[in-house]
Design a protein around this motif. Structure first.
Motif, short mmCIF file in Angstrom:
data_model
loop_
_atom_site.label_atom_id
_atom_site.label_comp_id
_atom_site.label_asym_id
_atom_site.label_seq_id
_atom_site.Cartn_x
_atom_site.Cartn_y
_atom_site.Cartn_z
N LEU A 44 -6.30 3.16 -11.94
CA LEU A 44 -7.46 3.90 -11.42
C LEU A 44 -7.14 4.51 -10.06
O LEU A 44 -7.50 5.65 -9.77
CB LEU A 44 -8.66 2.96 -11.31
CG LEU A 44 -9.24 2.44 -12.64
CD1 LEU A 44 -10.30 1.39 -12.37
CD2 LEU A 44 -9.80 3.58 -13.48
N LEU A 45 -6.47 3.76 -9.21
CA LEU A 45 -6.07 4.25 -7.89
C LEU A 45 -5.21 5.50 -8.02
O LEU A 45 -5.35 6.45 -7.24
CB LEU A 45 -5.32 3.13 -7.16
CG LEU A 45 -4.94 3.28 -5.69
CD1 LEU A 45 -4.64 1.90 -5.11
CD2 LEU A 45 -3.74 4.18 -5.48
N ALA A 46 -4.33 5.51 -9.03
CA ALA A 46 -3.43 6.66 -9.22
C ALA A 46 -4.19 7.96 -9.40
O ALA A 46 -3.68 9.04 -9.07
CB ALA A 46 -2.52 6.41 -10.42
N GLY A 47 -5.41 7.89 -9.92
CA GLY A 47 -6.18 9.11 -10.14
C GLY A 47 -6.42 9.92 -8.89
O GLY A 47 -6.67 11.13 -8.96
N SER A 48 -6.33 9.30 -7.73
CA SER A 48 -6.54 10.02 -6.46
C SER A 48 -5.34 10.83 -6.03
O SER A 48 -5.47 11.76 -5.22
CB SER A 48 -6.90 9.03 -5.34
OG SER A 48 -8.16 8.46 -5.54
N VAL A 49 -4.14 10.49 -6.53
CA VAL A 49 -2.92 11.13 -6.02
C VAL A 49 -2.15 11.85 -7.11
O VAL A 49 -0.97 12.16 -6.95
CB VAL A 49 -2.01 10.09 -5.31
CG1 VAL A 49 -2.66 9.61 -4.02
CG2 VAL A 49 -1.70 8.91 -6.23
N LEU A 50 -2.79 12.13 -8.23
CA LEU A 50 -2.12 12.86 -9.30
C LEU A 50 -1.74 14.26 -8.84
O LEU A 50 -2.43 14.87 -8.04
CB LEU A 50 -3.02 12.95 -10.53
CG LEU A 50 -3.43 11.65 -11.21
CD1 LEU A 50 -4.31 11.94 -12.41
CD2 LEU A 50 -2.23 10.82 -11.62
N GLY A 51 -0.62 14.75 -9.35
CA GLY A 51 -0.23 16.13 -9.10
C GLY A 51 0.51 16.36 -7.81
O GLY A 51 0.73 17.52 -7.45
N ARG A 52 0.98 15.30 -7.13
CA ARG A 52 1.81 15.55 -5.95
C ARG A 52 2.53 14.33 -5.40
O ARG A 52 3.46 14.44 -4.63
CB ARG A 52 1.01 16.21 -4.82
CG ARG A 52 0.19 15.29 -3.93
CD ARG A 52 -1.07 14.91 -4.51
NE ARG A 52 -2.05 14.45 -3.51
CZ ARG A 52 -3.26 14.13 -3.82
NH1 ARG A 52 -3.66 14.21 -5.08
NH2 ARG A 52 -4.11 13.72 -2.90
N MET A 53 2.17 13.08 -5.77
CA MET A 53 2.84 11.93 -5.17
C MET A 53 4.25 11.78 -5.74
O MET A 53 4.48 11.87 -6.95
CB MET A 53 2.05 10.65 -5.42
CG MET A 53 2.62 9.45 -4.66
SD MET A 53 1.55 8.00 -4.75
CE MET A 53 2.46 6.88 -3.65
#
Length: 500
Positions: free
Chosen positions: A148-157
């Motif tokens: 769920l946390l990963a959803g905040s940093v998708l597309g660039r981390m």
């Protein structure tokens, strides 16, 4: 067929089957707990893997799905080597358990127990199934929190940074919240209610996700301005797995197949349905169209909001919570977010702050309002507590406890997540390079989600010249690539690659 079982005897299916069966083993409880754990696991794999891979721009489908897939595997290894006992073992300090492994057969086959959960009011009754079941059940909750946390940093981390972040965060953040609220830590002893993870999972992932998005930095401007889902139907399939999997998420937390488990499941579905309808109605009123993505967000906020309260509130309260979870996070996402400089500055890709931090804290506060005494006694570490709605000294006290529990989780995740990311950035960049951000999956993983033309391979005009590609039989029409004519004084590097 004649029943040959003598009167008063146990059916053969429940007798010894060739190996010792302990007296404490309840096959029904064990079967339900393992089923509930598997349902929660399916929320992550394939649920959120499919949802993440579908809700993002096409060029980030593989990277987003793989972040979830990797986290699920990495958390399990951390869990059995050290993190389970840090979360549910013997107390080291009031917020943390003693680290240790849980892979020996003697540990796994012993009766499940949470050693630090005895309070002045309640002595925790060991569940009637083995530790292996408890370890598996608690693992899937830890895994979905990171996903769920990963959803905040998708597309660039940077994926390498993510690989380092997962074990560090589950060790220094998740285990703290889990032990403090569930494993016998100070919030558990005090009587803060978090039935199934409104604080431990959703508030922590929402706050840590928002904090991570700040430190990692934003996506490319083009991606922020236009980030359409690449497959809305698959997104709905992932969302459906998430919704139905929540029966295990909340239904498994009484640690038994009992009455409270059934109440938690029906409350969960009522709240989710009401929240989805509320969000959709608000979209129609203010934007003139019902949004499918909005409906999914409303579903999620309803599921998140009911999670800390699922087994301790009545059905009418679950419906009220659904109305609140479909409207308050909608307001923060659609109105407050656009007016707040801080919220607009931080690029929270999927709005995890709103759908999990706001909804999770809302659920915890509503628990302090609507917790019913008889239901709470099934679950609480202190007896005869109730929500403020029912009045009395204990009602106001429980509401205050819920606020304090939320503040602890928020503060801890803000600080610890920031420390973890700033340590990682000393080793590897947190954000991908600009070149990788421009290209996406093919640059990061050497793979692409969809082979839209032929076999998906790149066609180099400088090497192959004219190409005749005809796929009319598949409804794609035809693509004719003309020979490349080099410009004067230009070398091979000037020739473009055309992706077929």
């Amino acid at each position: 067929m004649v029943d040959a079982t003598p009167a008063g005897s146990v059916p053969s299916a429940y007798n010894n089957t060739g190996y010792p069966i302990p007296d404490w083993l309840n096959k029904g409880d064990n079967a339900w707990q393992m089923t509930a754990a598997t349902l929660v696991g399916m929320q992550s794999v394939p649920g959120l893997v499919v949802l993440y891979g579908s809700i993002v721009k096409k060029k980030w489908a593989i990277n987003s799905a793989f972040m979830a897939f990797y986290a699920f595997a990495a958390v399990l290894i951390c869990w059995v080597i050290w993190a389970y006992k840090m979360s549910f073992g013997e107390k080291l300090i009031p917020i943390w358990g003693k680290a240790g492994t849980v892979w020996g057969y003697k540990t796994l086959q012993a009766q499940a127990t949470l050693p630090a959960t005895t309070t002045v009011d309640v002595s925790f009754e060991a569940p009637f199934y083995p530790m292996a079941t408890m370890i598996y059940f608690q693992f899937v909750f830890a895994a979905i929190t990171l996903i769920l946390l990963a959803g905040s940093v998708l597309g660039r981390m940077n994926f390498i940074a993510w690989m380092l972040f997962v074990p560090l965060w589950v060790t220094f953040s998740y285990s703290i919240g889990a032990f403090s609220l569930w494993g016998g830590g100070f919030l558990f002893q005090w009587g803060v209610i978090d039935y199934s993870g409104g604080y431990v999972i959703h508030l922590s992932s929402g706050v840590a996700g928002f904090t991570s998005a700040y430190w990692v930095g934003p996506r490319l401007t083009a991606d922020r301005e236009r980030f359409p889902p690449n497959n809305v139907l698959l997104m709905l399939a992932g969302a459906g797995l998430l919704w139905l999997g929540w029966a295990g998420f909340n239904g498994g937390d009484p640690y038994a197949a009992n009455v409270d488990s059934s109440i938690a499941v029906i409350n969960t579905n009522v709240c989710a349905a009401m929240s989805l309808l509320t969000w959709t109605i608000l979209d129609v009123i203010f934007f003139g169209k019902p949004s499918v993505i909005g409906a999914v967000q409303g579903m999620i906020t309803g599921l998140v909001c009911i999670t800390p309260a699922a087994g301790v509130v009545q059905g009418w309260a679950a419906m009220i919570m659904g109305i609140l979870s479909g409207s308050i996070p909608w307001y923060t996402m659609m109105i407050v977010h656009k007016r707040s400089r801080i919220l607009r500055h931080v690029d929270d890709t999927l709005g995890v702050f709103h759908t999990h931090a706001v909804a999770g804290s809302l659920g915890g506060i509503c628990t302090g309002l609507f917790a019913q005494r008889n239901l709470a006694n099934y679950f609480l570490s202190r007896l005869n507590e109730q929500g403020a709605f029912y009045g009395g000294h204990s009602g106001g006290r429980q509401f205050a406890k819920q606020l304090c529990g939320a503040l602890f989780i928020i503060a801890w995740n803000l600080v610890v997540t920031s420390i973890i990311l700033n340590v990682i950035r000393l080793v590897v960049p947190l954000r991908m390079s600009e070149e990788n951000l421009l290209i996406g999956d093919d640059a990061v993983h050497g793979e692409e989600a969809y082979a839209l033309w032929g076999d998906g391979e790149k066609y180099d005009i400088t090497k192959h010249g004219t190409s005749e590609y005809d796929d009319t039989q598949h409804g794609l029409g035809s693509l004719n690539v003309r020979p490349h004519v080099p410009a004067p004084n230009s070398g091979p590097s000037a020739a473009p690659n055309v992706e077929l």
